[in-house]
Design a protein around this motif. Structure first.
Motif, PDB file in Angstrom:
ATOM      1  N   ILE A 111       5.485   5.244  -2.879  1.00 41.84           N
ATOM      2  CA  ILE A 111       4.253   5.768  -3.479  1.00 41.84           C
ATOM      3  C   ILE A 111       3.168   5.919  -2.416  1.00 41.84           C
ATOM      4  N   ILE A 135      -0.857   7.126  -2.188  1.00 45.12           N
ATOM      5  CA  ILE A 135      -2.062   7.472  -2.952  1.00 45.12           C
ATOM      6  C   ILE A 135      -3.089   8.069  -2.010  1.00 45.12           C
ATOM      7  N   HIS A 136      -3.683   9.190  -2.396  1.00 42.79           N
ATOM      8  CA  HIS A 136      -4.722   9.828  -1.591  1.00 42.79           C
ATOM      9  C   HIS A 136      -5.791  10.390  -2.517  1.00 42.79           C
ATOM     10  N   THR A 138      -1.395  11.616  -6.077  1.00 39.06           N
ATOM     11  CA  THR A 138      -0.402  10.601  -5.715  1.00 39.06           C
ATOM     12  C   THR A 138       0.957  11.269  -5.518  1.00 39.06           C
ATOM     13  N   VAL A 187      -4.640  10.067  -9.664  1.00 37.43           N
ATOM     14  CA  VAL A 187      -4.778   9.122  -8.559  1.00 37.43           C
ATOM     15  C   VAL A 187      -4.499   7.700  -9.037  1.00 37.43           C
ATOM     16  N   LEU A 212      -1.997   3.751  -8.597  1.00 39.10           N
ATOM     17  CA  LEU A 212      -0.735   3.130  -8.952  1.00 39.10           C
ATOM     18  C   LEU A 212      -0.571   3.033 -10.457  1.00 39.10           C
ATOM     19  N   VAL A 262       0.748   6.065 -11.915  1.00 40.44           N
ATOM     20  CA  VAL A 262       2.201   6.222 -11.741  1.00 40.44           C
ATOM     21  C   VAL A 262       2.913   5.577 -12.927  1.00 40.44           C
ATOM     22  N   THR A 288      -7.573   1.309  -6.568  1.00 38.32           N
ATOM     23  CA  THR A 288      -7.209   2.714  -6.341  1.00 38.32           C
ATOM     24  C   THR A 288      -8.247   3.396  -5.451  1.00 38.32           C
ATOM     25  N   ASP A 292      -8.193   2.441  -1.836  1.00 40.14           N
ATOM     26  CA  ASP A 292      -7.059   2.985  -1.082  1.00 40.14           C
ATOM     27  C   ASP A 292      -7.429   4.256  -0.317  1.00 40.14           C
TER      28      ASP A 292
END
Length: 495
Positions: A276, A278-279, A283, A301, A303, A306, A368, A371
């Motif tokens: 994974i 994340i940006h 994601t 965006v 986790l 997801v 998030t 990140d």
């Protein structure tokens, strides 16, 4: 439907008088404001109002029959006495609205966080599949493109059955529905024939109602234990979709007779995400569905998103849709209003509005953002009044630990003193730690914007999609997105 036929659905009852003049039932309701001629009024004992005290009003407005569980006197219309009017209401509404859920593909989603996002992704998947869809949840009820207002995440059983009946009449085939723990305990989904039940996660929330986490978990388990005890119904298979990264999800495997489809990231799940990345624009991750693999680039965006995507994908797959088709929708899905909703500005200060109203959801949102954040992270957060006091210091501690600039303010104070709520939050801070506090939420947002610099990110947490604030007994218009846009616009003009 004739009254005599409808009340025959109640096997155990006492009708006084035993013989009555039959009539065609125009409406079944527990709300005196809805009563019209030839209605049946169900007297339900609620937390604040006992419907038995409103029977005279219901009769005056035209009710032709009363369903009651307590002795009534001097009533001019027939009374059907039952042991439990809530249970009777569920049975009657199912028959009155033609057991509508049996004609629909019903996908119920329960869990502390993610219900709204998961139901919206499911709706998008089935719409892309060419179906007319329905949605019931925190933000609204939706029939095709028509949006109807809602009071609760999961409506009362009569409103729910009435809504499902309208969906059938308008050609809806699949319904994605949020199912709250309180609704499960109160029997608001009794008689609803779910085909797929989805569990997202379980973290602290609603302990003002459930009192303990064990009670809260048991409430969630009811959706799965009530999923049916046979393996086919009208040719369909019941499926429980469970997040097995959460230990409660693994526990629910033992609470259901349905077939189980698992999803997760850490555990060996049937539907699994890995690698994974994340940006700020979304994601990327690898998806494994049994032995098949894909690489996904989604616009959502984080986790936790997801997990939301895996839950929705598993529910659609359990319903028979092709994985390739599901994935195409997932990669184009833009997200849900008030869920990590990004607000940009020429000032190069970004605001993110999110419905982070629990400790876990606030931590997820901040982790998030951290990140991909290049500058400082501000966190504007409050806690609701008349709700679980125990989560207030926890949320304050999370804001302090995971943001550079926490700011405490009001959420929906309701009947509580906003200053007392903020004081409860401050007990979660180390001794001597100072945090800016504002009773007025607008001032807190303005303060954050005024102190932010280009490259900084402001998380405005707690209200998300809500466009109101409840103060005392009054509900005022207040929208975090509008307030953030206004404050950013003022800063742009000043600079």
């Amino acid at each position: 439907m004739q009254a005599s036929k409808l009340i025959n659905s109640l096997k155990f009852k006492k009708v006084i008088p035993n013989r009555f003049e039959d009539f065609s039932v125009s409406l079944l309701t527990q709300d005196t404001r809805e009563v019209v001629d030839n209605s049946i009024f169900v007297a339900v004992k609620g937390a604040k109002v006992d419907g038995h005290t409103l029977v005279d009003t219901a009769v005056q407005k035209g009710a032709s029959m009363i369903i009651a569980q307590e002795k009534l006197s001097s009533i001019e219309v027939p009374v059907v006495y039952v042991r439990d009017t809530k249970r009777a209401m569920a049975i009657l509404s199912s028959y009155f609205y033609a057991t509508a859920s049996e004609a629909l593909r019903m996908i119920g989603v329960t869990g502390t966080n993610g219900k709204t996002t998961v139901t919206h992704i499911i709706e998008a998947i089935f719409r892309a599949h060419g179906e007319k869809t329905g949605l019931i949840g925190t933000m609204y009820r939706k029939i095709g493109d028509e949006i109807l207002a809602t009071k609760n995440t999961t409506p009362d059983i009569i409103t729910l059955q009435r809504t499902l009946n309208k969906m059938v009449e308008r050609g809806v085939s699949t319904v994605s529905m949020e199912v709250s723990s309180i609704a499960l305990v109160q029997g608001r989904v009794w008689g609803i024939d779910f085909d797929v039940a989805v569990f997202t996660n379980l973290t602290r929330d609603h302990l003002d109602y459930h009192k303990t986490m064990a009670n809260y978990a048991h409430a969630k388990s009811l959706l799965f234990s009530q999923l049916g005890n046979s393996y086919t119904h009208n040719g369909d298979t019941k499926v429980a979709v469970l997040n097995i990264d959460d230990p409660i999800g693994r526990q629910f495997e033992h609470d259901t007779a349905a077939q189980v489809l698992t999803y997760g990231i850490k555990q060996d799940a049937m539907v699994r995400a890995s690698n994974i990345v994340i940006h700020s624009q979304g994601t990327d991750f690898d998806l494994q569905l049994f032995e098949r693999k894909w690489h996904l680039k989604v616009k959502m965006v984080g986790l936790f998103n997801v997990y939301n995507i895996l839950a929705a994908l598993a529910a659609a797959y359990a319903s028979g849709l092709d994985p390739e088709e599901i994935i195409r929708t997932l990669e184009s899905f833009p997200g849900v209003r008030g869920r990590l909703q990004l607000i940009t500005s020429p000032t190069r200060i970004a605001a993110i509005v999110d419905y982070s109203h629990t400790p876990d959801s606030l931590l997820n949102a901040l982790e998030t953002i951290n990140d991909f954040a290049k500058g400082r992270v501000f966190c504007v957060v409050g806690c609701g009044g008349d709700r679980d006091h125990g989560k207030r210091p926890k949320m304050a501690a999370i804001a302090l630990a995971h943001s550079d600039y926490p700011i405490f303010t009001s959420d929906n104070p309701r009947s509580e003193d906003p200053q007392k709520i903020i004081a409860d939050m401050l007990t979660g801070l180390p001794e001597g730690e100072k945090v800016p506090t504002f009773l007025k939420r607008r001032k807190a947002i303005e303060f954050a914007v005024n102190h932010a610099l280009p490259g900084d990110i402001i998380l405005i947490a707690g209200k998300g999609h809500e466009d109101y604030q409840i103060i005392g007994e009054h509900k005022y218009h207040f929208d975090d997105v509008e307030e953030a846009q206004r404050a950013l616009k003022m800063k742009e003009q000043e600079s």
